[in-house]
Design a protein around this motif. Sequence first.
Motif, short mmCIF file in Angstrom:
data_model
loop_
_atom_site.label_atom_id
_atom_site.label_comp_id
_atom_site.label_asym_id
_atom_site.label_seq_id
_atom_site.Cartn_x
_atom_site.Cartn_y
_atom_site.Cartn_z
N GLY A 61 0.87 -1.24 0.07
CA GLY A 61 0.06 0.04 -0.16
C GLY A 61 0.92 1.27 0.09
O GLY A 61 2.13 1.34 0.20
N GLN A 62 0.29 2.45 -0.59
CA GLN A 62 1.04 3.76 -0.55
C GLN A 62 1.12 4.46 0.85
O GLN A 62 1.95 5.37 0.80
N ASN A 63 0.16 3.97 1.77
CA ASN A 63 -0.08 4.99 2.73
C ASN A 63 -0.71 4.41 4.03
O ASN A 63 -1.80 3.90 3.52
N ILE A 64 -0.35 4.65 5.17
CA ILE A 64 -1.16 4.20 6.25
C ILE A 64 -1.26 5.34 7.25
O ILE A 64 -0.29 6.19 7.54
N ASN A 65 -2.46 5.14 8.16
CA ASN A 65 -2.38 5.89 9.33
C ASN A 65 -1.61 5.22 10.52
O ASN A 65 -1.85 3.94 10.51
N PRO A 66 -1.09 5.92 11.43
CA PRO A 66 -0.29 5.13 12.38
C PRO A 66 -1.21 4.69 13.47
O PRO A 66 -0.67 3.77 14.26
N ASN A 67 -2.43 4.90 13.52
CA ASN A 67 -3.33 4.55 14.48
C ASN A 67 -4.23 3.10 13.82
O ASN A 67 -4.33 3.13 12.52
N ASP A 68 -4.72 2.37 14.70
CA ASP A 68 -5.09 0.89 14.23
C ASP A 68 -6.57 1.14 13.95
O ASP A 68 -7.21 0.28 13.07
N SER A 69 -7.34 2.04 14.39
CA SER A 69 -8.55 2.10 14.24
C SER A 69 -9.25 3.55 14.88
O SER A 69 -8.21 3.92 15.88
N GLY A 70 -10.26 3.86 14.69
CA GLY A 70 -10.89 5.13 15.18
C GLY A 70 -11.52 5.94 14.45
O GLY A 70 -11.71 5.51 13.06
N ALA A 71 -11.73 7.13 15.02
CA ALA A 71 -12.49 8.29 14.22
C ALA A 71 -11.46 9.06 13.14
O ALA A 71 -11.07 10.29 13.49
N TYR A 72 -11.02 8.33 12.21
CA TYR A 72 -10.06 8.88 11.21
C TYR A 72 -10.54 8.86 9.80
O TYR A 72 -9.98 7.87 8.98
N THR A 73 -11.64 9.82 9.58
CA THR A 73 -12.25 9.41 8.33
C THR A 73 -11.34 9.48 7.19
O THR A 73 -10.36 10.56 6.89
N GLY A 74 -11.64 8.52 6.21
CA GLY A 74 -10.77 8.82 5.17
C GLY A 74 -9.40 7.81 5.19
O GLY A 74 -8.62 7.78 4.01
N GLU A 75 -8.98 7.62 6.36
CA GLU A 75 -7.61 6.77 6.71
C GLU A 75 -7.70 5.56 6.39
O GLU A 75 -8.71 4.77 6.44
N ILE A 76 -6.56 5.14 6.53
CA ILE A 76 -6.26 3.33 6.28
C ILE A 76 -5.21 2.78 7.28
O ILE A 76 -4.24 3.63 7.48
N SER A 77 -5.52 1.83 8.02
CA SER A 77 -4.89 1.30 8.91
C SER A 77 -3.91 0.32 8.55
O SER A 77 -4.04 -0.22 7.51
N ALA A 78 -2.76 -0.01 9.14
CA ALA A 78 -1.94 -1.06 8.86
C ALA A 78 -2.34 -2.31 8.77
O ALA A 78 -2.46 -3.24 8.00
N SER A 79 -3.55 -2.56 9.76
CA SER A 79 -4.25 -4.05 9.71
C SER A 79 -5.08 -3.92 8.72
O SER A 79 -5.35 -5.23 8.23
N MET A 80 -5.60 -2.92 8.34
CA MET A 80 -6.55 -3.11 7.04
C MET A 80 -5.65 -3.36 5.86
O MET A 80 -6.17 -4.07 4.78
#
Length: 247
Positions: A61-80
């Motif tokens: 993947g090209q980018n991740i959010n450092p958080n694993d889940s939560g209220a981060y609209t539009g973001e993608i986690s590493a576990s996803m």
Amino acid sequence: MRRLLVAGNWKMNASKVMLNELLASIVENAPQQTDVVVFPPAPYLMAASDKLQGSAVKLGGQNINPNDSGAYTGEISASMMIDCGCEAVLVGHSERRTLYAETDADVLAKTEAALNAGLIPYVCIGETLAEREANQTEAVIEQQINAVLNGLNVQQLAKCVFAYEPVWAIGTGKTASPEQAQQVHAFIRGLLAAKDEKLALNSHVLYGGSVKADNAKELFAQQDIDGGLVGGASLKAEEFLGICNPA
């Protein structure tokens, strides 16, 4: 001995038709002596994963959010990413640093998140044209890579891939000469060696910056260049495969 590694960053380019045709050609023709990874845009990861099933070509993947889940609209986690079939992720790409103001601290946080989830982080570093002309290349590289080297242990760092991408050579048609690229790669490997000699010996350091089939052989022949992080040329099967098989 480090195997040749070629990674294709599609950036914000894809369609279902393009994905099917491009991946079919890569899967069929990728040389066995080269490790190949493709990084499509997020909406196409599941389709790419299905297309690559059973092949030696890896998905990232090209980018991740450092958080694993939560209220981060539009973001993608590493576990996803893992759930979509990814094995790797880009962190610190110059376009993320310049267009979205990602800092060295952000890069470290994303690298840690990737490692914790089981993804291979491709940690990108590189200087701008202004920084190179001001003779700041090594200072910029050292600052960027030390954010990761000082924040992780050797075992974690051993799971990372590093990519030197001079910002002035990305998508511009300009390419660092093999000698220029080798000089910076050797400097990077020296920084890795200061952390751990075995780490420096085994780590892949890729070159990214207008890599094409007609310059890949000379670039990859350099002692400390272990392959390429390819942008635009990864969107054309013949060109990308020519980079994957520079001999």
